[in-house]
Design a protein around this motif. Structure first.
Motif, PDB file in Angstrom:
ATOM      1  N   ASN A 363       0.830  -1.198   0.000  1.00  0.00           N
ATOM      2  CA  ASN A 363       0.000   0.000   0.000  1.00  0.00           C
ATOM      3  C   ASN A 363       0.868   1.253   0.000  1.00  0.00           C
ATOM      4  N   LEU A 364       0.472   2.230  -0.765  1.00  0.00           N
ATOM      5  CA  LEU A 364       1.192   3.497  -0.806  1.00  0.00           C
ATOM      6  C   LEU A 364       1.145   4.177   0.560  1.00  0.00           C
ATOM      7  N   LYS A 365       2.282   4.673   0.995  1.00  0.00           N
ATOM      8  CA  LYS A 365       2.308   5.414   2.259  1.00  0.00           C
ATOM      9  C   LYS A 365       3.033   6.753   2.147  1.00  0.00           C
ATOM     10  N   GLY A 366       3.723   6.992   1.032  1.00  0.00           N
ATOM     11  CA  GLY A 366       4.411   8.262   0.880  1.00  0.00           C
ATOM     12  C   GLY A 366       5.170   8.322  -0.430  1.00  0.00           C
ATOM     13  N   LEU A 367       5.870   9.417  -0.642  1.00  0.00           N
ATOM     14  CA  LEU A 367       6.699   9.556  -1.838  1.00  0.00           C
ATOM     15  C   LEU A 367       7.885  10.464  -1.550  1.00  0.00           C
ATOM     16  N   VAL A 368       8.862  10.382  -2.434  1.00  0.00           N
ATOM     17  CA  VAL A 368      10.088  11.176  -2.320  1.00  0.00           C
ATOM     18  C   VAL A 368      10.128  12.157  -3.487  1.00  0.00           C
ATOM     19  N   THR A 369      10.392  13.418  -3.180  1.00  0.00           N
ATOM     20  CA  THR A 369      10.461  14.449  -4.216  1.00  0.00           C
ATOM     21  C   THR A 369      11.814  15.149  -4.189  1.00  0.00           C
ATOM     22  N   ALA A 370      12.073  15.888  -5.236  1.00  0.00           N
ATOM     23  CA  ALA A 370      13.254  16.751  -5.308  1.00  0.00           C
ATOM     24  C   ALA A 370      12.883  17.994  -6.100  1.00  0.00           C
ATOM     25  N   GLU A 371      13.485  19.100  -5.756  1.00  0.00           N
ATOM     26  CA  GLU A 371      13.278  20.326  -6.521  1.00  0.00           C
ATOM     27  C   GLU A 371      14.124  20.264  -7.792  1.00  0.00           C
TER      28      GLU A 371
END
Length: 488
Positions: A363-371
């Motif tokens: 199950n999806l619980k989060g994500l990682v981003t970058a500028e």
């Protein structure tokens, strides 16, 4: 020109909205119409320019100063006649078009442009209310039969035009109801589906035949179609959704925007129960993609009762005014704040999603981003560069991918032996809309790629002219610059 000094006397006024707390309780349209007297003033702002650049901004070539003048004079039936001369479905464009005509309005050089789109919507709504829009079947029939695959705006526009030419037209739609993305991609709070059904009733009375649940190439043979019809027009759209090829894209909770929107529209229409919908209720929702589809996901998520809604866009934040490199009368990439944005969302620009995070159950619980930043060099394509040390992890329960479309599905092109262009669209030019296979034409998004409803209607009309000429040797159906005025 109805009011010579109107553009100096009257300010631009547009429709207002119902309060957010009220409109989030349902999926109804929530605009508050202007009074007729105010609409008259808005029509009077049109300057009747020597060169009306609004014509060039509109893909349909609508006769905008003409219908504005009639609205100012209170001659609504004449305005409806002029409007329908170039646009089969102004009730759709008057609600959904981003109005490139207004960005090309001469008044818009140094003042607020004329409210062309809202005037258009009010003209057609008045025409329906007064009973001026009636079925007008052709007086004579040819012996030609035309198959149109797809019942979106391009398919419906072409069907009406070809039916007017006297041909026997059958529209094939793979879904259980007609309208294409008008029905399944546009939320009801922007376009109530009774608006589509109202127009479809007219088309049926005019003699157009519709077949639903007919997936050509899957449950309906292309060979049968080729044998039974004298010509085929493909208006199936560009429905291949763009994915995001990163780790975790398979997790439960990562969904394509169109799956989310279609199921919700079917729920609103009473076709499925809410437990079949991809529900955003009590979830932290992140919408990836900053276009109209992303905005529709935001509005729908808030109506579900999402805990929070966040929107990511990989492009730079647009300016509020015209960019220097997009002068009038060109379409400017301005900052757009839609009614759905106003209902509640946190927006981020120049953000790239690097990875989706899941729990042990998938199950999806989060994500990682970058500028990110965009590097622009003259003569080269813009380059995307990640900014070091800007990674962040955000919690979320649902991600909606509103990344656009890459082109049409391949089923028809492969079975019919059609050539595709470098963008994977079916290859046909605006010279005649013909494909490489005799008797088969293509129009709308399937030919030009993902685009606007107003372009789809325009292409359907133009393709109908060329298809009619193919069948009959010549055609009286109008092209964009013709002024053929049908009865309303």
């Amino acid at each position: 020109m109805g009011k010579i000094t109107g553009f100096m006397e009257f300010e631009r006024v547009v429709e207002s909205y119902d309060k957010v707390e009220n409109r989030l309780k349902n999926y109804n349209e929530f605009t508050i119409p202007l009074e007729k007297e105010e609409l008259k003033k808005q029509g009077g702002r049109c300057m009747d320019c020597g060169i009306p650049f609004c014509h060039t901004g509109c893909p349909l070539g609508n006769l905008i100063p003409d219908f504005n003048d009639y609205v100012y004079k209170g001659k609504w039936k004449e305005a409806a006649r002029i409007l329908h001369a170039t646009n089969n479905f102004p009730e759709f464009t008057g609600r959904l078009c981003p109005a490139p005509c207004e960005e090309a309005c001469v008044l818009g050089i140094n003042e607020d442009p004329v409210t062309i789109e809202n005037i258009e919507k009010n003209i057609v709504e008045t025409a329906f209310k007064e009973g001026w829009i009636k079925a007008d079947p052709p007086k004579q029939r040819t012996d030609k039969k035309v198959a149109i695959i797809g019942s979106g705006p391009s398919g419906l526009a072409a069907a009406q035009q070809l039916n007017r030419a006297g041909h026997y037209v059958t529209v094939f739609e793979r879904d259980q109801k007609l309208g294409g993305l008008l029905r399944y991609g546009i939320p009801d709070f922007k376009l109530e589906k009774s608006i589509i059904d109202r127009r479809l009733e007219v088309l049926v009375k005019e003699g157009i035949n519709f077949e639903t649940n007919a997936h050509i190439g899957v449950n309906t043979s292309v060979e049968t179609l080729k044998a039974d019809f004298d010509a085929i027009l493909l208006c199936v759209g560009a429905t291949e959704r763009r994915s995001i090829p990163i780790k975790g894209a398979h997790l439960k909770g990562v969904h394509q925007a169109m799956d989310f929107l279609k199921l919700n529209n079917e729920f609103v229409d009473g076709l499925v129960e809410f437990d079949k919908v991809l529900s955003a209720k009590n979830k932290n929702v992140i919408v990836i993609g900053g276009g109209d589809t992303g905005s529709d996901c935001i509005g729908t998520s808030n109506r579900h009762g999402a805990k929070s809604v966040t929107n990511f866009e990989i492009l730079n934040k647009p300016t509020k005014g015209r960019p220097v490199n997009q002068p009038w009368p060109y379409w400017p990439m301005r900052l757009k704040t839609s009614s759905s944005h106003e209902e509640g969302v946190e927006r981020f620009w120049s953000i790239s999603t690097k990875e989706f995070l899941g729990d042990k159950n998938g199950n999806l619980k989060g994500l990682v981003t970058a500028e990110v930043e965009w590097i622009f060099k003259e003569g080269e394509r813009p380059q995307l560069k990640e900014i070091p040390n800007t990674e962040k992890t955000l919690d979320c329960d649902m991600v909606l991918l509103a990344l656009g479309f890459t082109g049409p599905e391949k089923t028809l092109s492969e079975q019919l032996g059609l050539e595709i262009d470098f963008r994977t669209n079916i290859k046909a030019t605006i010279a005649d809309y013909k494909t490489n296979v005799a008797g088969i034409f293509a129009a709308g998004d399937v030919r030009r790629g993902q685009s606007l409803i107003v372009w789809a209607i325009s292409e359907g009309r133009q393709a109908a002219h060329h298809l009619d000429a193919y069948l009959m040797g010549t055609s009286n159906l109008p092209l964009k610059d013709d002024n053929d005025l049908p009865r309303v």
